[in-house]
Motif scaffolding. Structure first.
Motif, PDB file in Angstrom:
ATOM      1  N   LYS A   1      -0.318  -9.226   3.745  1.00 27.23           N
ATOM      2  CA  LYS A   1      -0.691  -8.625   2.315  1.00 27.23           C
ATOM      3  C   LYS A   1      -1.323  -9.567   1.368  1.00 27.23           C
ATOM      4  O   LYS A   1      -0.861 -10.701   1.169  1.00 27.23           O
TER       5      LYS A   1
ATOM      6  N   ALA B   1       0.063  -4.570  -2.616  1.00 28.29           N
ATOM      7  CA  ALA B   1      -1.180  -4.070  -1.573  1.00 28.29           C
ATOM      8  C   ALA B   1      -0.563  -3.559  -0.275  1.00 28.29           C
ATOM      9  O   ALA B   1       0.676  -3.818   0.109  1.00 28.29           O
ATOM     10  N   ASP B   2      -1.516  -2.905   0.588  1.00 28.49           N
ATOM     11  CA  ASP B   2      -1.231  -2.343   1.656  1.00 28.49           C
ATOM     12  C   ASP B   2      -1.041  -3.376   2.745  1.00 28.49           C
ATOM     13  O   ASP B   2      -1.708  -4.589   2.576  1.00 28.49           O
ATOM     14  N   SER B   3      -0.206  -3.522   3.711  1.00 30.05           N
ATOM     15  CA  SER B   3      -0.295  -4.409   4.761  1.00 30.05           C
ATOM     16  C   SER B   3      -1.421  -4.145   5.753  1.00 30.05           C
ATOM     17  O   SER B   3      -1.520  -3.001   6.159  1.00 30.05           O
TER      18      SER B   3
END
Lengths: 424, 164
Positions: free
Chosen positions: B40, B45-47
């Motif tokens: 991330k 945030a998106d992984s």
């Protein structure tokens, strides 16, 4: 009905299910609706009605009736029952009371919001649609319980599992699973106990007594469960686990208690031992095979013509219970302190309904002619199957296209919550 | 160094490791034994999945990370071969060494051993290409270039019993 199943029928069942699974994975969809549809097509209501010699103009294939699989056949029906037992056993196995208590604050609040909104909406909807309290209770269960199997798999496939939204999603599922174990015990007692209130109370008493006995067994029998599986051989481990699980589930059914609930508690008893990991690894394929037979059997038992009669009900249920899950999931995400985007994702994920709604549907059929009138039981069954077909595909699609949905909705949600916080 | 651990019911366990620059390393250990490694860019945030490993492979990689096969060591004597004959070596100057307090010129390093001192590391600072007037201090790290025999001669100078 014919109770005899030939080896070639079982072979056909697995082959058709395998093809259905292949199709589902090709288009990135959940396998469950595909198994159901495959069952429907191979069943007496579709394949069984095709006059193949007339269609093909040759007698190479006999009339469809001779080819169609039969949901009443002993093997398929028992396989389906084992599927239910394994699904619930795994639920119990994964269920860890200490873990639940450790995060009870968040799970409890998010799960309760989910329960009140969706079960409440289901009760109202069921009562409006079927005008019977028991039917309302069944519909409430069907629309309340999200699909642990599909949602968990989608989380892993999409990589959401590593994101913050995984916690409220999985946490709420744990709460639902616990609720559904108790719910199944009560509802199956009501349904199987006939329409008579006194008799129903009696069977609820037996059910609660049986569950208490199982709880005591779980609480004080851990050491015994631990010892029961002490072996270095996988073969013995599987055999012993099945011996304990299927015997207790079968005994429960013989007593008129839900076999699913019994299986859940047996799973819970094993969850406190060191064998959890081995059991999960060794029995997972067994569970998946029998679960596939269960979904297939659901399809076999479904007459697609009945959908015409319940299409309106299904449409109303989809229109009502998609937003309720979106809302309760969103609120659940907020309870876990997630931002708007991730909270919305929780809602999108929770939309998927699946295996447990179908288990409830199979209970409804079992009560036909007793606690429920035949027509209502048939309607609820067809309604549940159609509803699950729609919601499993819709929920999976929601998760796949979450990015696009977020792009539209998140700015609005942020604007709204911004407006709320600025007016504070 | 914060590591967040959370349960993933029905899946396994998740470990979130805060790295030094705000990035996060996420390890999902599945009940099946499979490990997935995500990254991330920041907390919200998106992984992004980086890779996945089987149970066996993950243990192997784990032992490599743990240093079971190769542990970086800061020994007294690290040698790096420049060519087949020439070495670059690091020496810690023993406080008891005869060199302490002498300048490079006084100690006649080049004449006595044949090595060239290319740098001196003193605490945090590095004296690159020290001149002949540079004085040796206790606990200096001396970086020298020379052939094997020259380095060996020099080693006896920097040690406690050096030059006797």
């Amino acid at each position: 009905m014919a109770a005899e199943t030939h080896l070639v029928d079982v072979g056909a069942l697995f082959a058709v299910a395998a093809i259905a699974g292949l199709l589902a994975s090709r288009i990135d969809q959940s396998v469950i609706p595909f198994y159901i549809i495959a069952g429907m097509l191979s069943g007496p209501y579709v394949l069984g009605t095709l006059d193949l010699p007339a269609l093909l103009g040759t007698g190479v294939l006999p009339h469809g009736e001779a080819l169609a699989l039969d949901g009443q056949s002993e093997f398929i029906h028992l396989g389906a029952e084992l599927g239910i037992v394994f699904l619930l056993f795994f639920l119990g196995l994964e269920f860890n009371l200490e873990r639940l208590l450790a995060s009870r604050h968040d799970i409890g609040r998010a799960g309760s919001v989910d329960l009140v909104i969706n079960f409440g909406a289901g009760l109202l909807l069921g009562f409006v649609l079927f005008e019977s309290l028991l039917a309302a209770l069944l519909v409430a269960g069907i629309v309340y319980i999200s699909s642990s199997a599909i949602i968990t798999k989608s989380l892993i496939d999409l990589g959401w599992i590593a994101n913050d939204e995984a916690n409220p999603l999985l946490g709420t599922l744990v709460y639902e699973d616990l609720f559904i174990a108790i719910y199944l015990a009560v509802v199956s007692a009501l349904v199987l106990g006939g329409g008579d209130v006194g008799e129903a109370l009696g069977s609820i008493g037996i059910a609660i007594g049986f569950i208490l006995a199982l709880l005591i067994l779980v609480q004080f029998g851990t050491a015994w469960f631990q010892r029961s599986l002490e072996t270095d051989s996988n073969e013995f481990l599987v055999l012993r686990a099945l011996g304990i699980l299927v015997l207790i589930a079968g005994a429960a059914l013989a007593l008129g208690v839900s076999e699913a609930v019994a299986a859940f508690f047996v799973g819970m008893a094993f969850s406190a031992t060191d064998h959890v990991h081995d059991l999960e690894q060794l029995l997972e394929p067994v569970r998946d095979v029998f679960a596939a037979i269960f979904f297939f059997w659901i399809g076999l038992e479904t007459n697609p013509q009945l959908f015409a009669g319940v299409a309106g009900l299904i449409a109303v249920a989809v229109i009502v219970t998609t937003p309720t899950k979106l809302l309760s999931g969103y609120l659940g995400g907020r309870i876990y302190d997630l931002d708007e985007r991730r909270s919305l994702r929780v809602g999108l994920g929770m939309t998927t309904r699946g295996e447990f709604s179908l288990i409830i549907a199979s209970i409804a059929v079992a009560g036909a002619g007793g606690a429920l009138s035949d027509s209502i039981a048939t309607d609820i069954y067809a309604f549940a199957v159609g509803y699950v077909l729609v919601m499993s595909i819709l929920g999976t699609t929601f998760m796949q296209y979450a990015d696009r949905i977020e792009a539209v909705l998140v700015p609005r949600l942020e604007a709204r919550s911004g407006a709320v916080s600025s007016s504070d | 160094m914060t590591i967040y651990e959370s349960d993933l019911p029905g899946v396994g366990k998740k470990y979130e490791v805060e790295l030094e620059d705000g990035e996060r390393l996420i390890i999902v250990t599945h009940n099946t034994g499979k490990r997935e490694i995500y990254k991330k860019d920041e907390e919200g945030a998106d992984s992004e999945k980086v890779f996945e490993m089987s149970d066996r492979l993950a243990r192997k990689v784990g032992t490599i990370l743990e240093g079971a096969y190769f542990q970086p060591v800061q020994s007294d004597r690290v040698e790096t071969m420049l060519t087949g004959e020439t070495f670059i070596e690091w020496y810690n100057l023993d406080p008891a060494s005869v060199l302490v307090g002498q300048t490079i010129a006084e100690a006649q390093i080049r004449e006595r051993t044949g090595v060239s001192i290319v740098a001196i590391q003193r605490g945090e600072e590095v004296l690159a290409a020290p001149g002949p007037e540079t004085t040796f201090a206790a606990d200096d790290t001396l970086v020298v270039v020379g052939d094997r025999d020259d380095c060996r001669d020099f080693e006896s100078l920097v040690g406690g019993d050096g030059g006797r």
